[in-house]
Write a protein that holds these residues in place. Sequence first.
Motif, PDB file in Angstrom:
ATOM      1  N   GLY A 125     -12.772   7.552   7.132  1.00 52.57           N
ATOM      2  CA  GLY A 125     -11.581   7.612   6.299  1.00 52.57           C
ATOM      3  C   GLY A 125     -11.904   7.633   4.818  1.00 52.57           C
ATOM      4  N   LEU A 126     -12.918   6.861   4.424  1.00 54.35           N
ATOM      5  CA  LEU A 126     -13.361   6.854   3.030  1.00 54.35           C
ATOM      6  C   LEU A 126     -13.832   8.242   2.617  1.00 54.35           C
ATOM      7  CD1 LEU A 126     -14.159   5.171   0.474  1.00 54.35           C
ATOM      8  CD2 LEU A 126     -16.374   4.835   1.554  1.00 54.35           C
ATOM      9  N   ALA A 127     -14.689   8.854   3.451  1.00 51.34           N
ATOM     10  CA  ALA A 127     -15.190  10.193   3.139  1.00 51.34           C
ATOM     11  C   ALA A 127     -14.076  11.233   3.219  1.00 51.34           C
ATOM     12  CB  ALA A 127     -16.323  10.548   4.107  1.00 51.34           C
ATOM     13  N   GLY A 128     -13.173  11.081   4.207  1.00 53.11           N
ATOM     14  CA  GLY A 128     -12.109  12.062   4.376  1.00 53.11           C
ATOM     15  C   GLY A 128     -11.121  12.062   3.232  1.00 53.11           C
ATOM     16  N   SER A 129     -10.721  10.891   2.749  1.00 62.11           N
ATOM     17  CA  SER A 129      -9.751  10.830   1.658  1.00 62.11           C
ATOM     18  C   SER A 129     -10.330  11.394   0.365  1.00 62.11           C
ATOM     19  CB  SER A 129      -9.266   9.392   1.456  1.00 62.11           C
ATOM     20  OG  SER A 129     -10.358   8.518   1.226  1.00 62.11           O
ATOM     21  N   LEU A 130     -11.577  11.040   0.071  1.00 61.02           N
ATOM     22  CA  LEU A 130     -12.206  11.577  -1.148  1.00 61.02           C
ATOM     23  C   LEU A 130     -12.506  13.073  -0.994  1.00 61.02           C
ATOM     24  CD1 LEU A 130     -14.684   8.697  -2.071  1.00 61.02           C
ATOM     25  CD2 LEU A 130     -12.529   9.283  -3.203  1.00 61.02           C
ATOM     26  N   GLY A 131     -13.006  13.458   0.191  1.00 62.42           N
ATOM     27  CA  GLY A 131     -13.360  14.859   0.410  1.00 62.42           C
ATOM     28  C   GLY A 131     -12.154  15.773   0.367  1.00 62.42           C
ATOM     29  N   MET A 132     -11.072  15.403   1.058  1.00 62.35           N
ATOM     30  CA  MET A 132      -9.882  16.251   1.066  1.00 62.35           C
ATOM     31  C   MET A 132      -9.208  16.234  -0.303  1.00 62.35           C
ATOM     32  SD  MET A 132      -8.302  18.435   2.782  1.00 62.35           S
ATOM     33  CE  MET A 132      -9.081  18.185   4.376  1.00 62.35           C
ATOM     34  N   GLY A 133      -9.286  15.095  -1.010  1.00 58.96           N
ATOM     35  CA  GLY A 133      -8.749  15.065  -2.371  1.00 58.96           C
ATOM     36  C   GLY A 133      -9.485  16.024  -3.287  1.00 58.96           C
ATOM     37  N   LEU A 134     -10.811  16.085  -3.144  1.00 56.01           N
ATOM     38  CA  LEU A 134     -11.602  17.003  -3.964  1.00 56.01           C
ATOM     39  C   LEU A 134     -11.308  18.454  -3.600  1.00 56.01           C
ATOM     40  CD1 LEU A 134     -13.823  17.488  -6.041  1.00 56.01           C
ATOM     41  CD2 LEU A 134     -15.510  17.193  -4.208  1.00 56.01           C
ATOM     42  N   ILE A 135     -11.203  18.738  -2.310  1.00 53.69           N
ATOM     43  CA  ILE A 135     -10.903  20.114  -1.882  1.00 53.69           C
ATOM     44  C   ILE A 135      -9.550  20.565  -2.420  1.00 53.69           C
ATOM     45  CG2 ILE A 135     -10.339  21.524   0.144  1.00 53.69           C
ATOM     46  CD1 ILE A 135     -12.494  19.936   1.663  1.00 53.69           C
ATOM     47  N   ALA A 136      -8.535  19.705  -2.273  1.00 49.89           N
ATOM     48  CA  ALA A 136      -7.203  20.060  -2.763  1.00 49.89           C
ATOM     49  C   ALA A 136      -7.182  20.176  -4.284  1.00 49.89           C
ATOM     50  CB  ALA A 136      -6.193  19.014  -2.296  1.00 49.89           C
ATOM     51  N   VAL A 139      -7.398  12.008  -7.570  1.00 46.28           N
ATOM     52  CA  VAL A 139      -7.038  10.638  -7.955  1.00 46.28           C
ATOM     53  C   VAL A 139      -6.218   9.977  -6.852  1.00 46.28           C
ATOM     54  CG1 VAL A 139      -5.775   9.231  -9.625  1.00 46.28           C
ATOM     55  CG2 VAL A 139      -7.140  11.161 -10.413  1.00 46.28           C
ATOM     56  N   ASN A 140      -5.294  10.734  -6.256  1.00 47.56           N
ATOM     57  CA  ASN A 140      -4.507  10.169  -5.157  1.00 47.56           C
ATOM     58  C   ASN A 140      -5.378   9.868  -3.948  1.00 47.56           C
ATOM     59  OD1 ASN A 140      -1.240  10.305  -5.448  1.00 47.56           O
ATOM     60  ND2 ASN A 140      -2.223  11.786  -6.795  1.00 47.56           N
ATOM     61  N   GLY A 141      -6.447  10.646  -3.752  1.00 42.52           N
ATOM     62  CA  GLY A 141      -7.365  10.369  -2.660  1.00 42.52           C
ATOM     63  C   GLY A 141      -8.218   9.137  -2.883  1.00 42.52           C
ATOM     64  N   VAL A 142      -8.376   8.737  -4.151  1.00 41.88           N
ATOM     65  CA  VAL A 142      -9.164   7.545  -4.459  1.00 41.88           C
ATOM     66  C   VAL A 142      -8.467   6.287  -3.940  1.00 41.88           C
ATOM     67  CG1 VAL A 142      -9.974   6.084  -6.363  1.00 41.88           C
ATOM     68  CG2 VAL A 142     -10.364   8.541  -6.426  1.00 41.88           C
ATOM     69  N   LEU A 143      -7.133   6.287  -3.940  1.00 39.09           N
ATOM     70  CA  LEU A 143      -6.403   5.070  -3.550  1.00 39.09           C
ATOM     71  C   LEU A 143      -6.694   4.651  -2.110  1.00 39.09           C
ATOM     72  CD1 LEU A 143      -2.938   3.945  -4.615  1.00 39.09           C
ATOM     73  CD2 LEU A 143      -3.415   3.985  -2.191  1.00 39.09           C
ATOM     74  N   PRO A 144      -6.527   5.532  -1.097  1.00 37.62           N
ATOM     75  CA  PRO A 144      -6.891   5.090   0.262  1.00 37.62           C
ATOM     76  C   PRO A 144      -8.377   4.801   0.415  1.00 37.62           C
ATOM     77  CG  PRO A 144      -6.342   7.427   0.238  1.00 37.62           C
ATOM     78  CD  PRO A 144      -5.951   6.884  -1.095  1.00 37.62           C
ATOM     79  N   ALA A 145      -9.222   5.452  -0.414  1.00 37.29           N
ATOM     80  CA  ALA A 145     -10.655   5.140  -0.356  1.00 37.29           C
ATOM     81  C   ALA A 145     -10.900   3.701  -0.798  1.00 37.29           C
ATOM     82  CB  ALA A 145     -11.434   6.117  -1.227  1.00 37.29           C
ATOM     83  N   LEU A 146     -10.215   3.272  -1.863  1.00 34.49           N
ATOM     84  CA  LEU A 146     -10.353   1.887  -2.329  1.00 34.49           C
ATOM     85  C   LEU A 146      -9.796   0.900  -1.300  1.00 34.49           C
ATOM     86  CD1 LEU A 146      -9.339   2.236  -6.100  1.00 34.49           C
ATOM     87  CD2 LEU A 146     -11.621   1.790  -5.176  1.00 34.49           C
ATOM     88  N   ALA A 147      -8.724   1.296  -0.607  1.00 31.31           N
ATOM     89  CA  ALA A 147      -8.148   0.416   0.406  1.00 31.31           C
ATOM     90  C   ALA A 147      -9.064   0.265   1.606  1.00 31.31           C
ATOM     91  CB  ALA A 147      -6.786   0.963   0.847  1.00 31.31           C
ATOM     92  N   PRO A 166      -2.631   0.756 -10.946  1.00 34.64           N
ATOM     93  CA  PRO A 166      -2.347   0.675  -9.497  1.00 34.64           C
ATOM     94  C   PRO A 166      -3.603   0.764  -8.637  1.00 34.64           C
ATOM     95  CG  PRO A 166      -1.550   2.751 -10.409  1.00 34.64           C
ATOM     96  CD  PRO A 166      -1.912   1.886 -11.562  1.00 34.64           C
ATOM     97  N   LEU A 167      -4.603   1.518  -9.092  1.00 34.77           N
ATOM     98  CA  LEU A 167      -5.848   1.584  -8.331  1.00 34.77           C
ATOM     99  C   LEU A 167      -6.535   0.225  -8.301  1.00 34.77           C
ATOM    100  CD1 LEU A 167      -7.317   5.011  -9.550  1.00 34.77           C
ATOM    101  CD2 LEU A 167      -6.234   4.509  -7.357  1.00 34.77           C
ATOM    102  N   ILE A 214       0.835  -1.206   0.000  1.00 35.19           N
ATOM    103  CA  ILE A 214       0.000   0.000   0.000  1.00 35.19           C
ATOM    104  C   ILE A 214       0.867   1.253   0.000  1.00 35.19           C
ATOM    105  CG2 ILE A 214      -1.665   1.326   1.362  1.00 35.19           C
ATOM    106  CD1 ILE A 214      -2.864  -1.359   2.241  1.00 35.19           C
ATOM    107  N   GLY A 215       1.928   1.274   0.829  1.00 36.68           N
ATOM    108  CA  GLY A 215       2.809   2.433   0.863  1.00 36.68           C
ATOM    109  C   GLY A 215       3.513   2.658  -0.462  1.00 36.68           C
ATOM    110  N   ALA A 216       4.022   1.577  -1.069  1.00 34.19           N
ATOM    111  CA  ALA A 216       4.714   1.707  -2.351  1.00 34.19           C
ATOM    112  C   ALA A 216       3.762   2.161  -3.451  1.00 34.19           C
ATOM    113  CB  ALA A 216       5.363   0.373  -2.723  1.00 34.19           C
ATOM    114  N   THR A 217       2.526   1.672  -3.427  1.00 32.65           N
ATOM    115  CA  THR A 217       1.553   2.073  -4.455  1.00 32.65           C
ATOM    116  C   THR A 217       1.156   3.533  -4.294  1.00 32.65           C
ATOM    117  OG1 THR A 217       0.700  -0.187  -4.440  1.00 32.65           O
ATOM    118  CG2 THR A 217      -0.635   1.469  -5.547  1.00 32.65           C
ATOM    119  N   ALA A 218       1.002   3.987  -3.040  1.00 35.20           N
ATOM    120  CA  ALA A 218       0.663   5.390  -2.806  1.00 35.20           C
ATOM    121  C   ALA A 218       1.742   6.304  -3.376  1.00 35.20           C
ATOM    122  CB  ALA A 218       0.486   5.642  -1.313  1.00 35.20           C
TER     123      ALA A 218
END
Length: 365
Positions: free
Chosen positions: A323-334, A37-45, A86-87, A21-25
């Motif tokens: 965590g799912l909402a936070g990763s997608l939400g912060m990814g969208l905000i950024a 897109v980077n926020g989608v990865l932890p959401a999928l995990a 990778p996703l 997971i760390g290497a894929t991130a």
Amino acid sequence: MQRRLLTLAWSSGQASGTLAIGATAWLLSGLTPSPLVNGVLPALATLPMLLPLPQRIRPGYLLQLLSLLLLLAVAAGGPGTSVLAPLLGIALLAVGLRLAQDPLQRRLHGHWGVPIGELRAGAEAGRLAGSLLTALLFPIGKALLQFGSALVLLLPLAPLVGALRASGHRMEQGQGDAAAATTAAATTAAATAEVEQPPWRLEPGGVLQGLLLGGLFALLPLWVRQQAAGSCFDFGLLLTAYGLGRTGAEAWGLRLPPRLPYLLMAALLLATQFVGGWGAVLLFVPFGLLAAVADARLALGVDPAGDLQQNWSVLERSSALGGLAGSLGMGLIAQLIGLGGSLPIQLAAFLGAGVLLPLLQRRRP
């Protein structure tokens, strides 16, 4: 001796998943600068933890192997690789872990008698090793060596999976009468580890904490790469420092007022902007310690008179949803305001949690 080997194999499997997971991130942060897109990865995990998947050890293990082979192919593909590969690899890995992780732990405890405390310690050690290997292997062979090592670390679990399947098959075939057949069916169900899921329940504090940490760690690889001009070595060390802090929380037995961990975490995040290099890495040790202290308080608060293991299960699922909402939400905000503009929002979120979480706990019946 057998118990130690079983614990070592279990720990090796934990290291494999953490390393992958760390290497894929880090790999994804180099393929695309898009925070969303980077926020989608932890959401999928995280997503499989929220799904009512049947828990089976062997299919879960095979899915993990398949995902690592796919990620190896992605690493060999070079810079022109699509971000979808990778996703997909992480999605398969997360489903495989969800299918196999809990039932395998139960079988190690129930069938081979490995103490739960020993399994928990082995899992923590494995996750720390995976984070450290994320840092150490990248300068040598980059992503190809990282994913290859993750595959090697997963292989010690193969004999365990095979032994469980064989023992379940023998027990099923070795019974003749109706009563014995009932026992065999129950044993076979345990061997394949398909268990009924606990009732769905959410802990509001766990959801909120998942929002905070999910949003932070979803953008951490991009932040290290773009804002700090760091490498995968730096990213892996940050993860290792955070893991060390979480591990040390139980040993220290630290107890803090409800709002203080979040206020201190906000202060530490702010401090990382004024210190560089090893200073920023070291700040993630107390950050992980504070996160673990906050987790422990939330777990105890789920049902103070109830089963603590069940409390942790409720908290983990609640944190996964947050965590799912936070990763997608912060990814969208950024994505909308830029990566640099997301830090003040994250600081404000931690400060707000310091005020809101104690109020949520006070209003609990």
